[in-house]
Scaffold this motif. Structure first.
Motif, PDB file in Angstrom:
ATOM      1  N   GLY A  31      -4.015 -11.186  55.445  1.00 43.15           N
ATOM      2  CA  GLY A  31      -2.731 -10.514  55.056  1.00 43.15           C
ATOM      3  C   GLY A  31      -2.259  -9.654  56.292  1.00 43.15           C
ATOM      4  N   TYR A  32      -2.831  -9.489  57.559  1.00 52.26           N
ATOM      5  CA  TYR A  32      -2.409  -8.691  58.412  1.00 52.26           C
ATOM      6  C   TYR A  32      -2.672  -9.544  59.876  1.00 52.26           C
ATOM      7  N   PRO A  33      -1.823  -9.271  60.917  1.00 46.44           N
ATOM      8  CA  PRO A  33      -2.144  -9.727  62.118  1.00 46.44           C
ATOM      9  C   PRO A  33      -3.180  -9.283  63.085  1.00 46.44           C
ATOM     10  N   LEU A  34      -3.829 -10.104  63.706  1.00 48.46           N
ATOM     11  CA  LEU A  34      -4.949  -9.702  64.525  1.00 48.46           C
ATOM     12  C   LEU A  34      -4.478  -8.485  65.644  1.00 48.46           C
ATOM     13  N   HIS A  35      -3.318  -8.574  66.078  1.00 48.90           N
ATOM     14  CA  HIS A  35      -2.957  -7.717  67.027  1.00 48.90           C
ATOM     15  C   HIS A  35      -2.775  -6.136  66.377  1.00 48.90           C
ATOM     16  N   GLN A  36      -2.346  -6.334  65.096  1.00 48.92           N
ATOM     17  CA  GLN A  36      -2.011  -5.199  64.584  1.00 48.92           C
ATOM     18  C   GLN A  36      -3.343  -4.277  64.047  1.00 48.92           C
ATOM     19  N   MET A  37      -4.387  -4.960  63.966  1.00 49.13           N
ATOM     20  CA  MET A  37      -5.741  -4.635  63.684  1.00 49.13           C
ATOM     21  C   MET A  37      -6.384  -3.837  65.024  1.00 49.13           C
ATOM     22  N   VAL A  38      -6.195  -4.878  65.883  1.00 48.74           N
ATOM     23  CA  VAL A  38      -6.396  -4.364  67.232  1.00 48.74           C
ATOM     24  C   VAL A  38      -5.899  -2.851  67.521  1.00 48.74           C
ATOM     25  N   PHE A  39      -4.539  -2.950  67.648  1.00 48.02           N
ATOM     26  CA  PHE A  39      -3.822  -1.656  67.859  1.00 48.02           C
ATOM     27  C   PHE A  39      -4.183  -0.641  67.033  1.00 48.02           C
ATOM     28  N   TRP A 221       3.919  -7.909  61.567  1.00 49.45           N
ATOM     29  CA  TRP A 221       3.130  -6.691  61.067  1.00 49.45           C
ATOM     30  C   TRP A 221       3.756  -6.235  59.826  1.00 49.45           C
ATOM     31  N   VAL A 222       2.831  -5.678  59.032  1.00 50.77           N
ATOM     32  CA  VAL A 222       3.097  -5.136  57.780  1.00 50.77           C
ATOM     33  C   VAL A 222       2.309  -3.749  57.619  1.00 50.77           C
ATOM     34  N   TRP A 223       3.103  -2.867  56.704  1.00 49.87           N
ATOM     35  CA  TRP A 223       2.367  -1.569  56.587  1.00 49.87           C
ATOM     36  C   TRP A 223       0.926  -1.971  55.384  1.00 49.87           C
ATOM     37  N   PRO A 224      -0.143  -1.458  55.740  1.00 49.50           N
ATOM     38  CA  PRO A 224      -1.315  -1.512  54.957  1.00 49.50           C
ATOM     39  C   PRO A 224      -1.028  -0.975  53.618  1.00 49.50           C
ATOM     40  N   ASP A 228      -6.227  -0.848  51.682  1.00 48.09           N
ATOM     41  CA  ASP A 228      -6.284  -1.352  53.084  1.00 48.09           C
ATOM     42  C   ASP A 228      -6.478  -0.398  53.993  1.00 48.09           C
ATOM     43  N   LEU A 229      -5.446   0.633  53.935  1.00 47.84           N
ATOM     44  CA  LEU A 229      -5.163   1.872  54.981  1.00 47.84           C
ATOM     45  C   LEU A 229      -6.704   2.341  55.288  1.00 47.84           C
ATOM     46  N   TRP A 230      -7.584   2.547  54.227  1.00 50.09           N
ATOM     47  CA  TRP A 230      -9.114   3.029  54.496  1.00 50.09           C
ATOM     48  C   TRP A 230      -9.682   2.022  55.284  1.00 50.09           C
ATOM     49  N   LEU A 231      -9.468   0.653  54.908  1.00 52.33           N
ATOM     50  CA  LEU A 231     -10.177  -0.291  55.934  1.00 52.33           C
ATOM     51  C   LEU A 231      -9.759  -0.284  57.277  1.00 52.33           C
ATOM     52  N   PHE A 232      -8.449   0.094  57.498  1.00 47.93           N
ATOM     53  CA  PHE A 232      -8.122   0.148  58.982  1.00 47.93           C
ATOM     54  C   PHE A 232      -8.670   1.364  59.590  1.00 47.93           C
TER      55      PHE A 232
END
Length: 320
Positions: A31-39, A221-224, A228-232
């Protein structure tokens, strides 16, 4: 500095954090791009790293002797992480992790010319067996596989660049604190992920792309949502623990002492894959895990039997 117990303790903590991090990356990859997770993980990890820096001595520790090598180290770990994470979107967790565990084999071999460490023929034989395990998993003799071979090659590329990064850690760790080294890495991640956002953050390059790894890398990019926010947030915490623990481990002890303990992540990957994704390794994957893990354990047991450090300490110090 050659404190084996300290180095082993930090590497075990780092491997636990890495296994959780990889599981979370795979869980969020649909559901989310890799670069968003990395950021996001790097922003949170950077905050923790500055806390560790304060505990170790303050901002003055950021003044390092060889900044270019620190930047090179950061670039290597970015390539390693991006390659592995892109593979996680497609490969089962245990398979991607097992292929990545060519890294300690690369570390053991490369520590000979780069750090002057002595590794005997029995340990080199174990390394050959470990690379045979990688070959079994890649199956070059098989005509067609369920996933493209380029995807299978991504964890191996990650392993090579990770090994080079850890050897640089051993060199730079003589004068730089673990927290300062972690901050340099987190900062590099932020720059790279921010660059991806500016160029591809709207997802336009993902349109019409069928390769799942590329879609994972390039989607918008999408808002968690919801939990999912807790996973981030958990990703960020793992990032901080990983950055500090790995730097501290390879500062504290010889490369060939610490590296075999990274194999504890193999059973952890199997466990998370089974519990979270319902994955169970196939026959070739089990064979590869056995060869790679067995090679690492043999290296460790051989060193303990000889009851001496693998590295020639005085000669290594002259090369720093």
């Amino acid at each position: 500095m050659n404190d084996a117990a300290r180095g082993i303790g930090f590497i075990l903590l780092g491997m636990l954090a890495i296994s959780i991090n990889d599981m979370l990356i795979k869980l969020l990859s649909r559901g989310y791009p890799l670069h968003q997770m990395v950021f996001v993980r790097s922003c949170i990890g950077l905050c923790f790293s500055f806390l560790f820096l304060r505990l170790e001595g303050g901002l003055a520790l950021l003044r390092v002797d060889r900044p270019a090598l620190h930047l090179l180290r950061g670039g290597l770990v970015v390539v390693a992480n991006m390659s592995l994470f892109a593979a996680l979107a497609v490969l089962p967790l245990a398979e991607a992790t097992a292929l990545f565990f060519a890294a300690p084999l690369f570390i053991t071999v490369l520590s000979i010319p780069l750090l002057g460490e002595r590794v005997g023929r029995w340990r080199l034989g174990a390394v050959v067996a470990g690379f045979a395990g990688v070959l079994v998993m890649l199956r070059p003799w098989q005509g067609a596989l369920d996933v493209p071979r380029v995807v299978l090659a991504l964890p191996v590329l990650a392993a090579l660049t990770y090994a080079m990064m850890q050897l640089l850690t051993r060199k730079l760790g003589v004068t730089a604190k673990a927290s300062a080294m972690a901050i340099y890495i987190q900062g590099t991640f932020l720059v790279v992920a921010g660059g991806f956002f500016l160029v591809a953050g709207d997802g336009r390059f993902a349109e019409g792309v069928e390769n799942e790894s590329l879609v994972f890398l390039l989607r918008a990019w999408v808002w968690p949502e919801g939990s999912d926010l807790w996973l981030f947030l958990a990703l960020g915490g793992c990032s901080a623990v990983i950055g500090y623990s790995l730097s501290a481990a390879y500062r504290a002890a010889d490369v060939a002492t610490v590296a075999p303990f990274e194999y504890v992540a193999l059973p952890l990957a199997v466990l998370w894959g089974w519990l979270v994704f319902g994955e169970w390794p196939s026959g070739p994957v089990w064979t590869g895990i056995a060869l790679i893990g067995g090679a690492g354990l043999f290296v460790f047991l051989r060193e303990r039997q000889k009851k001496r450090p693998v590295a020639a300490r005085a000669r290594v110090r002259r090369r720093y």
